[in-house]
Design an enzyme around this catalytic site. Sequence first.
Site, PDB file in Angstrom:
ATOM      1  N   TRP A 136       0.934  -1.108   0.104  1.00 32.89           N
ATOM      2  CA  TRP A 136      -0.031  -0.001   0.048  1.00 32.89           C
ATOM      3  C   TRP A 136       0.796   1.240  -0.048  1.00 32.89           C
ATOM      4  O   TRP A 136       0.535   2.196   0.756  1.00 32.89           O
ATOM      5  CB  TRP A 136      -0.891  -0.127   1.376  1.00 32.89           C
ATOM      6  CG  TRP A 136      -2.108  -0.815   1.184  1.00 32.89           C
ATOM      7  CD1 TRP A 136      -2.380  -1.691   2.253  1.00 32.89           C
ATOM      8  CD2 TRP A 136      -3.037  -0.901   0.148  1.00 32.89           C
ATOM      9  NE1 TRP A 136      -3.419  -2.521   1.776  1.00 32.89           N
ATOM     10  CE2 TRP A 136      -4.101  -2.032   0.628  1.00 32.89           C
ATOM     11  CE3 TRP A 136      -3.267  -0.257  -0.758  1.00 32.89           C
ATOM     12  CZ2 TRP A 136      -5.074  -2.468  -0.018  1.00 32.89           C
ATOM     13  CZ3 TRP A 136      -4.424  -0.698  -1.601  1.00 32.89           C
ATOM     14  CH2 TRP A 136      -5.497  -1.706  -1.292  1.00 32.89           C
ATOM     15  N   GLU A 153       1.439  12.188  13.162  1.00 33.97           N
ATOM     16  CA  GLU A 153       0.411  13.060  13.689  1.00 33.97           C
ATOM     17  C   GLU A 153       0.106  14.118  12.834  1.00 33.97           C
ATOM     18  O   GLU A 153      -1.095  14.920  12.563  1.00 33.97           O
ATOM     19  CB  GLU A 153       1.108  13.791  14.900  1.00 33.97           C
ATOM     20  CG  GLU A 153      -0.029  14.325  16.003  1.00 33.97           C
ATOM     21  CD  GLU A 153       0.973  14.707  17.253  1.00 33.97           C
ATOM     22  OE1 GLU A 153       1.473  13.821  17.783  1.00 33.97           O
ATOM     23  OE2 GLU A 153       0.905  15.998  17.593  1.00 33.97           O
ATOM     24  N   ARG A 197     -33.943  19.144  -9.199  1.00 35.02           N
ATOM     25  CA  ARG A 197     -34.561  17.839  -9.204  1.00 35.02           C
ATOM     26  C   ARG A 197     -36.031  17.888  -8.498  1.00 35.02           C
ATOM     27  O   ARG A 197     -35.853  18.511  -7.441  1.00 35.02           O
ATOM     28  CB  ARG A 197     -34.007  16.638  -8.538  1.00 35.02           C
ATOM     29  CG  ARG A 197     -34.886  15.319  -8.701  1.00 35.02           C
ATOM     30  CD  ARG A 197     -34.752  14.902 -10.032  1.00 35.02           C
ATOM     31  NE  ARG A 197     -35.384  13.437 -10.038  1.00 35.02           N
ATOM     32  CZ  ARG A 197     -35.576  12.701 -11.060  1.00 35.02           C
ATOM     33  NH1 ARG A 197     -35.059  13.423 -12.067  1.00 35.02           N
ATOM     34  NH2 ARG A 197     -35.950  11.651 -11.284  1.00 35.02           N
ATOM     35  N   ILE A 238     -29.528  11.948  -1.952  1.00 33.84           N
ATOM     36  CA  ILE A 238     -30.230  12.708  -2.437  1.00 33.84           C
ATOM     37  C   ILE A 238     -30.324  12.951  -4.051  1.00 33.84           C
ATOM     38  O   ILE A 238     -31.136  13.403  -4.406  1.00 33.84           O
ATOM     39  CB  ILE A 238     -29.775  14.349  -1.949  1.00 33.84           C
ATOM     40  CG1 ILE A 238     -29.948  14.355  -0.627  1.00 33.84           C
ATOM     41  CG2 ILE A 238     -30.003  15.506  -3.011  1.00 33.84           C
ATOM     42  CD1 ILE A 238     -29.153  15.621   0.152  1.00 33.84           C
ATOM     43  N   GLY A 248     -31.304   7.906  -8.034  1.00 32.04           N
ATOM     44  CA  GLY A 248     -30.991   6.917  -8.942  1.00 32.04           C
ATOM     45  C   GLY A 248     -29.825   7.430  -9.732  1.00 32.04           C
ATOM     46  O   GLY A 248     -28.673   6.865 -10.005  1.00 32.04           O
ATOM     47  N   GLU A 292      -3.682   6.614   7.447  1.00 32.44           N
ATOM     48  CA  GLU A 292      -3.076   7.349   8.712  1.00 32.44           C
ATOM     49  C   GLU A 292      -3.747   6.900   9.852  1.00 32.44           C
ATOM     50  O   GLU A 292      -3.907   7.486  10.751  1.00 32.44           O
ATOM     51  CB  GLU A 292      -3.301   8.765   8.422  1.00 32.44           C
ATOM     52  CG  GLU A 292      -2.858   9.288   7.189  1.00 32.44           C
ATOM     53  CD  GLU A 292      -1.443   9.652   6.783  1.00 32.44           C
ATOM     54  OE1 GLU A 292      -0.638   9.812   7.698  1.00 32.44           O
ATOM     55  OE2 GLU A 292      -1.083   9.085   5.614  1.00 32.44           O
TER      56      GLU A 292
END
Length: 400
Positions: free
Chosen positions: A158, A257, A285, A354, A357, A380
Amino acid sequence: MAAVIDKTDEQQAICEMVRQFADEQIIPNAEHYDHEDAFPEPIVEQMKELGLFGVTIPEEYGGMGLDLTTYAMIVEELSRGWISISGVVNTHFIGSYLLMKFGTDEQKQKYLPRMATGEIRAAFSLSEPELGSDVAAIKTTAKKQDDGAWEINGQKMWVTNGLRSDLVFVLVRTDLNADKPQRGMTCFIAEKVAGEHENSGDYKGLNVPPQLRKMGYKGVESTELVFDGYRCPAENILGGEEAGLNKGFPQMMDALELGRVNVAARGVGIAQRALELALRYSQERRTFGKPIAQHQAIQFKLADMATQVDAARLLTNRAARMKDAGERSDIEAGMAKLFASEAGRFCVEESFRIHGGYGYSKEYEIERLYRDAPLLLIGEGTSEIQRMVIGRKLLERHKI
Ligand SMILES: Cc1cc2nc3c(=O)[nH]c(=O)nc-3n(C[C@H](O)[C@H](O)[C@H](O)COP(=O)(O)OP(=O)(O)OC[C@H]3O[C@@H](n4cnc5c(N)ncnc54)[C@H](O)[C@@H]3O)c2cc1C
């Protein structure tokens, strides 16, 4: 709308510049690079020209010399555009922080000026196939050779920017007999050829397998790194062999940090964008004879999202300011990372709902955000790990 935080004139000007860059260059092109999972080279070239690789690097090394607070504001704007773009600079930023804080003068002179321009780029590597949260369990080792160089063997996982980086700040075990594994780890600055899968010559033994295939966070590569007899000169130990040997764990934890504030800013950026998309779509919409924004259920979603965005931004700003002021900010950085990454996920999901589809359609930007947001819950340190850090540090601070 993104304000909330008081900004200096300089911060205001930089944020406006980056926001315009995101609006004009990142957002219109993100869909293409996301779909192709292609590295956004032209955008990255422009970021070099804007000086975005050297934001926090001191002016004497050719950077802008800005503080973490300003950097976090920039990251928010970039992430509002596309979190993969901030991913290209984030590991670089952590690498430059490690150099600035712990590097020898020679190391700073050697790398920082070229890092400030983006000519060379940095990755940082802790995770391995068998570990992520449990950094102390690192298995990759470095062993000193007769000629003084260190030979690194093991596999990393990674690594963001793992292929295109020139430097990898890599944490490995150097003392297998240390009383605690954390006391036997060292950070090496592993040099390689950017873009090479199989390094040769001085960098022989550092190979980059094909990039990992991911749900989102496309465009920026995540790779494994295979160290197989890779030789690293002793002068590439972060801070030099005398000061840096077996000091890698605290060095990396310090950088993490800072990295948490960085991820928090990314959470704010993606949450902000999700809110903007929801505000726009909900007024366009119509259902049952009116824009869906006129339904109270939708307004409640918008209200919750806006509240989360502002709270996440304020927490992020507080953590960054405290770190800049040299104050202890482990709890605050953890809180900012935890809250802002969860706010990112929450706002993206609400915005997705919201969109109905259409939120499921690749025609709409929210579909990409929906795949990108979960990464912030993981990188992290996961939300669980943040809670562990916050809880432990709280008890330390309030010991009776
Ligand atoms: C796209 C991407 C990019 C990344 N880039 C980098 C990079 O550049 N450099 C790098 O070093 N790493 C990178 N990482 C790795 C990342 O930091 C790790 O995935 C992360 O730290 C989690 O580790 P893990 O995946 O091994 O999960 P694990 O540590 O195996 O955890 C699995 C689950 O168990 C939970 N868990 C673990 N321990 C505990 C505990 N004690 N109590 C409660 N719950 C616990 C975790 O929260 C998680 O839910 C990247 C990851 C991704 C997905």
